[in-house]
Design a protein around this motif. Structure first.
Motif, mmCIF file in Angstrom:
data_model
loop_
_atom_site.group_PDB
_atom_site.id
_atom_site.type_symbol
_atom_site.label_atom_id
_atom_site.label_comp_id
_atom_site.label_asym_id
_atom_site.label_seq_id
_atom_site.Cartn_x
_atom_site.Cartn_y
_atom_site.Cartn_z
ATOM 1 N N GLU A 174 0.883 -1.194 0.182
ATOM 2 C CA GLU A 174 0.018 0.084 0.079
ATOM 3 C C GLU A 174 0.917 1.301 0.043
ATOM 4 O OE1 GLU A 174 -2.329 -0.890 3.467
ATOM 5 O OE2 GLU A 174 -3.793 -1.501 2.685
ATOM 6 N N ALA A 175 1.095 1.742 -1.309
ATOM 7 C CA ALA A 175 2.042 2.959 -1.280
ATOM 8 C C ALA A 175 1.514 4.250 -0.828
ATOM 9 C CB ALA A 175 2.585 3.082 -2.579
ATOM 10 N N VAL A 176 0.159 4.440 -1.171
ATOM 11 C CA VAL A 176 -0.464 5.790 -0.789
ATOM 12 C C VAL A 176 -1.907 4.929 -0.037
ATOM 13 C CG1 VAL A 176 -1.804 7.612 -1.451
ATOM 14 C CG2 VAL A 176 0.545 6.871 -2.386
ATOM 15 N N ARG A 177 -2.424 5.604 0.984
ATOM 16 C CA ARG A 177 -3.278 5.025 1.679
ATOM 17 C C ARG A 177 -4.573 6.038 2.010
ATOM 18 N NH1 ARG A 177 -2.017 3.179 6.709
ATOM 19 N NH2 ARG A 177 -0.129 4.587 6.909
ATOM 20 N N GLY A 178 -5.074 6.696 1.144
ATOM 21 C CA GLY A 178 -6.322 7.476 1.382
ATOM 22 C C GLY A 178 -5.859 9.088 1.644
ATOM 23 N N ILE A 179 -5.249 9.437 0.569
ATOM 24 C CA ILE A 179 -4.892 10.886 0.772
ATOM 25 C C ILE A 179 -5.834 11.959 0.243
ATOM 26 C CG2 ILE A 179 -3.108 12.612 -0.193
ATOM 27 C CD1 ILE A 179 -1.002 10.675 -0.011
ATOM 28 N N PHE A 186 5.040 19.552 -0.177
ATOM 29 C CA PHE A 186 4.654 18.140 0.046
ATOM 30 C C PHE A 186 5.835 17.518 0.784
ATOM 31 C CE2 PHE A 186 2.963 14.205 -1.775
ATOM 32 C CZ PHE A 186 1.861 14.020 -1.200
ATOM 33 N N LEU A 187 5.916 17.139 2.033
ATOM 34 C CA LEU A 187 6.992 16.754 2.732
ATOM 35 C C LEU A 187 6.972 15.308 3.194
ATOM 36 C CD1 LEU A 187 7.456 19.777 5.007
ATOM 37 C CD2 LEU A 187 9.044 19.078 3.378
ATOM 38 N N GLY A 188 7.959 14.911 3.126
ATOM 39 C CA GLY A 188 8.011 13.395 3.873
ATOM 40 C C GLY A 188 9.339 12.728 3.523
ATOM 41 N N PRO A 189 9.572 11.803 4.091
ATOM 42 C CA PRO A 189 10.790 10.864 4.148
ATOM 43 C C PRO A 189 10.954 10.213 2.800
ATOM 44 C CG PRO A 189 9.573 9.840 5.710
ATOM 45 C CD PRO A 189 8.939 11.131 5.485
ATOM 46 N N ASN A 190 11.980 9.406 2.351
ATOM 47 C CA ASN A 190 12.023 8.611 1.342
ATOM 48 C C ASN A 190 10.881 7.444 1.623
ATOM 49 O OD1 ASN A 190 13.875 10.360 0.028
ATOM 50 N ND2 ASN A 190 15.433 8.988 0.966
ATOM 51 N N GLY A 191 10.129 7.108 0.485
ATOM 52 C CA GLY A 191 9.254 6.018 0.446
ATOM 53 C C GLY A 191 8.142 6.264 1.377
ATOM 54 N N ALA A 192 7.656 7.523 1.515
ATOM 55 C CA ALA A 192 6.593 8.040 2.232
ATOM 56 C C ALA A 192 5.215 8.006 1.133
ATOM 57 C CB ALA A 192 6.709 9.353 2.682
ATOM 58 N N GLY A 193 5.554 7.956 -0.002
ATOM 59 C CA GLY A 193 4.509 7.877 -0.914
ATOM 60 C C GLY A 193 4.542 9.306 -1.779
ATOM 61 N N LYS A 194 5.458 10.251 -1.624
ATOM 62 C CA LYS A 194 5.366 11.539 -2.253
ATOM 63 C C LYS A 194 5.468 11.331 -3.783
ATOM 64 C CE LYS A 194 9.056 13.595 -0.748
ATOM 65 N NZ LYS A 194 9.690 12.261 0.074
ATOM 66 N N SER A 195 6.150 10.336 -4.307
ATOM 67 C CA SER A 195 6.519 10.493 -5.732
ATOM 68 C C SER A 195 5.196 9.573 -6.299
ATOM 69 C CB SER A 195 7.986 9.767 -6.180
ATOM 70 O OG SER A 195 8.894 10.624 -5.710
ATOM 71 N N THR A 196 4.953 8.682 -5.505
ATOM 72 C CA THR A 196 3.703 7.864 -6.324
ATOM 73 C C THR A 196 2.332 8.778 -6.246
ATOM 74 O OG1 THR A 196 4.440 5.907 -5.018
ATOM 75 C CG2 THR A 196 2.063 5.958 -5.604
ATOM 76 N N VAL A 243 2.443 16.627 5.490
ATOM 77 C CA VAL A 243 3.245 15.828 5.775
ATOM 78 C C VAL A 243 2.945 14.656 5.584
ATOM 79 C CG1 VAL A 243 5.272 15.058 7.372
ATOM 80 C CG2 VAL A 243 4.561 17.520 7.589
ATOM 81 N N LEU A 244 4.029 13.726 4.725
ATOM 82 C CA LEU A 244 3.366 12.419 4.213
ATOM 83 C C LEU A 244 4.281 11.584 5.169
ATOM 84 C CD1 LEU A 244 1.003 11.822 2.211
ATOM 85 C CD2 LEU A 244 2.859 11.089 0.566
ATOM 86 N N GLY A 245 3.496 10.410 5.587
ATOM 87 C CA GLY A 245 4.351 9.506 6.390
ATOM 88 C C GLY A 245 3.621 8.042 6.080
ATOM 89 N N GLU A 246 4.219 6.958 5.509
ATOM 90 C CA GLU A 246 3.900 5.741 5.300
ATOM 91 C C GLU A 246 2.752 5.823 4.350
ATOM 92 O OE1 GLU A 246 3.669 3.739 9.005
ATOM 93 O OE2 GLU A 246 5.755 3.610 9.153
ATOM 94 N N GLY A 247 2.578 6.672 3.551
ATOM 95 C CA GLY A 247 1.346 6.706 2.428
ATOM 96 C C GLY A 247 0.177 7.417 2.926
ATOM 97 N N ALA A 248 0.223 8.114 3.807
ATOM 98 C CA ALA A 248 -0.805 9.011 4.427
ATOM 99 C C ALA A 248 -0.614 10.214 4.762
ATOM 100 C CB ALA A 248 -1.641 8.122 5.482
ATOM 101 N N VAL A 249 -1.420 11.150 4.817
ATOM 102 C CA VAL A 249 -0.817 12.778 5.345
ATOM 103 C C VAL A 249 -1.047 12.604 6.888
ATOM 104 C CG1 VAL A 249 -1.710 15.083 5.426
ATOM 105 C CG2 VAL A 249 -1.731 13.792 3.182
ATOM 106 N N VAL A 250 0.054 12.912 7.572
ATOM 107 C CA VAL A 250 0.067 12.834 9.006
ATOM 108 C C VAL A 250 0.001 14.070 9.575
ATOM 109 C CG1 VAL A 250 1.496 10.687 9.381
ATOM 110 C CG2 VAL A 250 2.571 12.784 8.838
#
Lengths: 297, 268
Positions: free
Chosen positions: A18-23, A35-45, A202-209
């Motif tokens: 689940e790369a992106v989980r309901g943004i 649009f912030l977030g660490p690598n792998g957070a789902g930004k590019s997806t 801020v994105l974390g693990e595919g969701a806006v945190v």
């Protein structure tokens, strides 16, 4: 005014991942949206869904009121996209490549291209295979700013650029906004977003945190406080102040971390003899790390 | 809008021009290097006699019949196996390089983010590969005609032209398979392997099935048989043979375009 970009319930799965989980996102005209977030957070997806390169598993994306699933060509006519992972044709020169993309967009201004190349110190006549990663990034930046797009979607735009060029990028970005462009700026370079963004998600693990204005984030961010008292610090009173954590006293030197409003601290200090005081600017990076670390800033 | 369509074809052609030049030069060198030895074999009965000791099925399977004749010499050395396989390799590498390889490497990302349909981008690249193949075909044909004149190898252009065209069409057919695979799944190694290995398999079906009276009729299922079973260097080619290669090729391209429209674009 209708939002330029509206995302509702965006979900993207790669098989079981689940790369992106309901943004959900909503970006207003002439806004610079970080649009912030660490690598792998789902930004590019997320961004690749916005541009139409990926098919969302669920959710809707509307750009300029148009449905991204149906009106991709019409939308892309009005947007400029700079990908995070940049791969350019090796054998073409930068000028040939810019011309090629320009023809696909129906023609771009040669004079503006030269101006942008000059400002970014890019030699357009060199083959792409001879360009450093920073110079390749400049080629993509020329393309992005050349398009005069209503919406710029920029994924890690300053990756590989030296500080001088990063500063020029910020200037170009502000000029684009002043000319009416809306900017969706994805980055993990927080200082860059901090300098230009009006609002941030801020994105974390595919969701806006977390999301909000920059002022919101600064208000939630922690500040380092350092006070030199002329007399002994009022340790007990300081310890009782709301929002003041991790107090340290060494002689007349007091340090702590402050989250929340500074007013109560200033009121307390006014009742004592203070030799000097230093309050560091709240840092978005700390707020970001707090959010991503699962803590509440 | 026309300049946009033009760019979708000429852009890939620009990046393919070296590959096209190398394939053309390679084909030309192969033809020249083969034809130049014709005077040694012309009229020589030794090899023909030796080959005639082989069973007829073996001669037919490997295109060795009438080796001492101009048509037999060209068939055995060039147009039975080598040239068609090279055309397949040309078509598959050109189309695979412009589609699956570029997409897998992330080089299509900026093109597909422009106001064009992704089907148009892919179709433009297929057309560019087709033009590239046409250039290679032309280079081979010109060198063949010139060398035939130089070494006095008498072959009727009315037979040579259909033979070369059928070789190119075989390339188009397997290039279309490669294109459809690239559109469905942009993995360069899979695209190359499927395109080339299916071509080799279809040749082997024709060659090997001819040894068995039971299997021999089934060899007609092979596209290799559709193209070359009529012996185009010596016999007038039926029009259906071109159609049998072109019509499925068009269908494969259309299937591919439909597939690419409905999938994710690979990240670089």
């Amino acid at each position: 005014m209708d939002p330029v970009l509206q995302v509702e319930g965006l979900v993207k799965h790669y098989g079981a991942v689940e790369a992106v989980r309901g943004i959900d996102l909503s970006i207003e005209p002439k806004e610079i949206y970080g649009f912030l977030g660490p690598n792998g957070a789902g930004k590019s997806t997320t961004i690749r869904c916005l541009v139409g390169l990926l098919r969302p598993t669920a959710g809707t994306i509307r750009v300029f009121g148009l449905d991204a699933a149906k009106d991709g060509v019409a939308i892309r006519r009005r947007i400029a996209y700079l990908p995070g992972e940049l791969r350019l044709p090796e054998r073409l020169t930068a000028a040939q490549f810019v011309s090629s993309i320009g023809r696909l967009r129906g023609g771009e201004g040669a004079a503006r291209c030269q101006e942008l190349a000059g400002r970014l110190q890019l030699d357009l006549d060199r083959p792409m295979r001879e360009l450093s990663s920073g110079n390749r990034r400049k080629v993509a930046l020329v393309l992005a700013f050349l398009a005069n797009a209503e919406l710029m979607i920029l994924d890690e735009p300053t990756s590989g650029l030296d500080p001088l060029m990063q500063r020029e990028f910020i200037v170009l970005l502000r000029e684009a906004r002043d000319a009416g462009a809306t900017v969706f700026l994805s980055s993990h370079v927080l200082s860059e977003v901090q300098r230009v963004a009006d609002r941030v998600a801020v994105l974390g693990e595919g969701a806006v945190v977390a999301s909000g204005t920059m002022a919101d984030f600064r208000g939630r961010a922690r500040s380092h406080v350092e006070v030199f008292f002329a007399d002994a610090p009022p340790t007990a009173e300081l310890a009782a102040l709301p929002g003041l954590v991790d107090p340290q006293v060494t002689g007349q030197h007091f340090t702590a971390t402050l989250s929340g409003p500074i007013g109560p601290l200033l009121s307390l200090l006014a009742q004592h003899r203070v030799a000097s005081m230093l309050v560091e600017e709240p840092d978005l990076e700390e707020a970001f790390l707090d959010i991503y670390g699962g803590g509440k800033p | 809008m026309n300049s946009q369509r033009f760019e979708l074809v000429t852009g890939p052609l620009r990046s393919m021009r070296r590959a096209i030049a190398w394939w053309s030069a390679g084909m030309a060198a192969l033809v020249a290097g083969t034809v130049i030895f014709w005077p040694i074999f012309k009229g020589s009965t030794g090899i023909t006699d030796a080959l005639n000791h082989l069973p007829p099925t073996v001669l037919t399977a490997f295109g060795l019949q009438d080796f001492g004749s101009p048509a037999g010499y060209l068939r055995a050395n060039l147009y039975e196996i080598v040239v068609p396989i090279l055309f397949v390799a040309t078509a598959v590498t050109l189309v695979g390089g412009q589609t699956a390889s570029d997409e897998a490497a992330g080089r299509l990302e900026l093109y597909l983010a422009q106001p064009v349909r992704r089907e148009a981008v892919y179709l433009g690249r297929a057309i560019a590969a087709l033009i590239g193949l046409a250039v290679v075909t032309l280079a081979l044909l010109v060198v063949q005609i010139v060398m035939d004149a130089v070494v006095d190898l008498p072959i009727d252009l009315g037979f040579l032209l259909p033979t070369v065209l059928l070789c190119a069409f075989v390339g188009v057919f397997y290039g279309s398979i490669a294109f459809a695979v690239a559109c469905a799944r942009p993995r360069p190694s899979v695209v190359m392997a499927v395109g080339i290995e299916l071509a080799v398999l279809s040749y082997l079906i024709v060659a090997m099935f001819s040894f068995s009276t039971v299997l021999q009729p089934w060899s007609q299922l092979s596209p290799w048989s559709w193209a070359f079973a009529g012996d185009p260097l010596q016999t007038a080619t039926d029009l259906w043979r071109y159609g049998a290669l072109v019509v499925p090729s068009i269908a494969l391209v259309l299937i591919g375009l439909r597939a690419v429209a409905h999938r994710d674009i690979a990240a670089g």
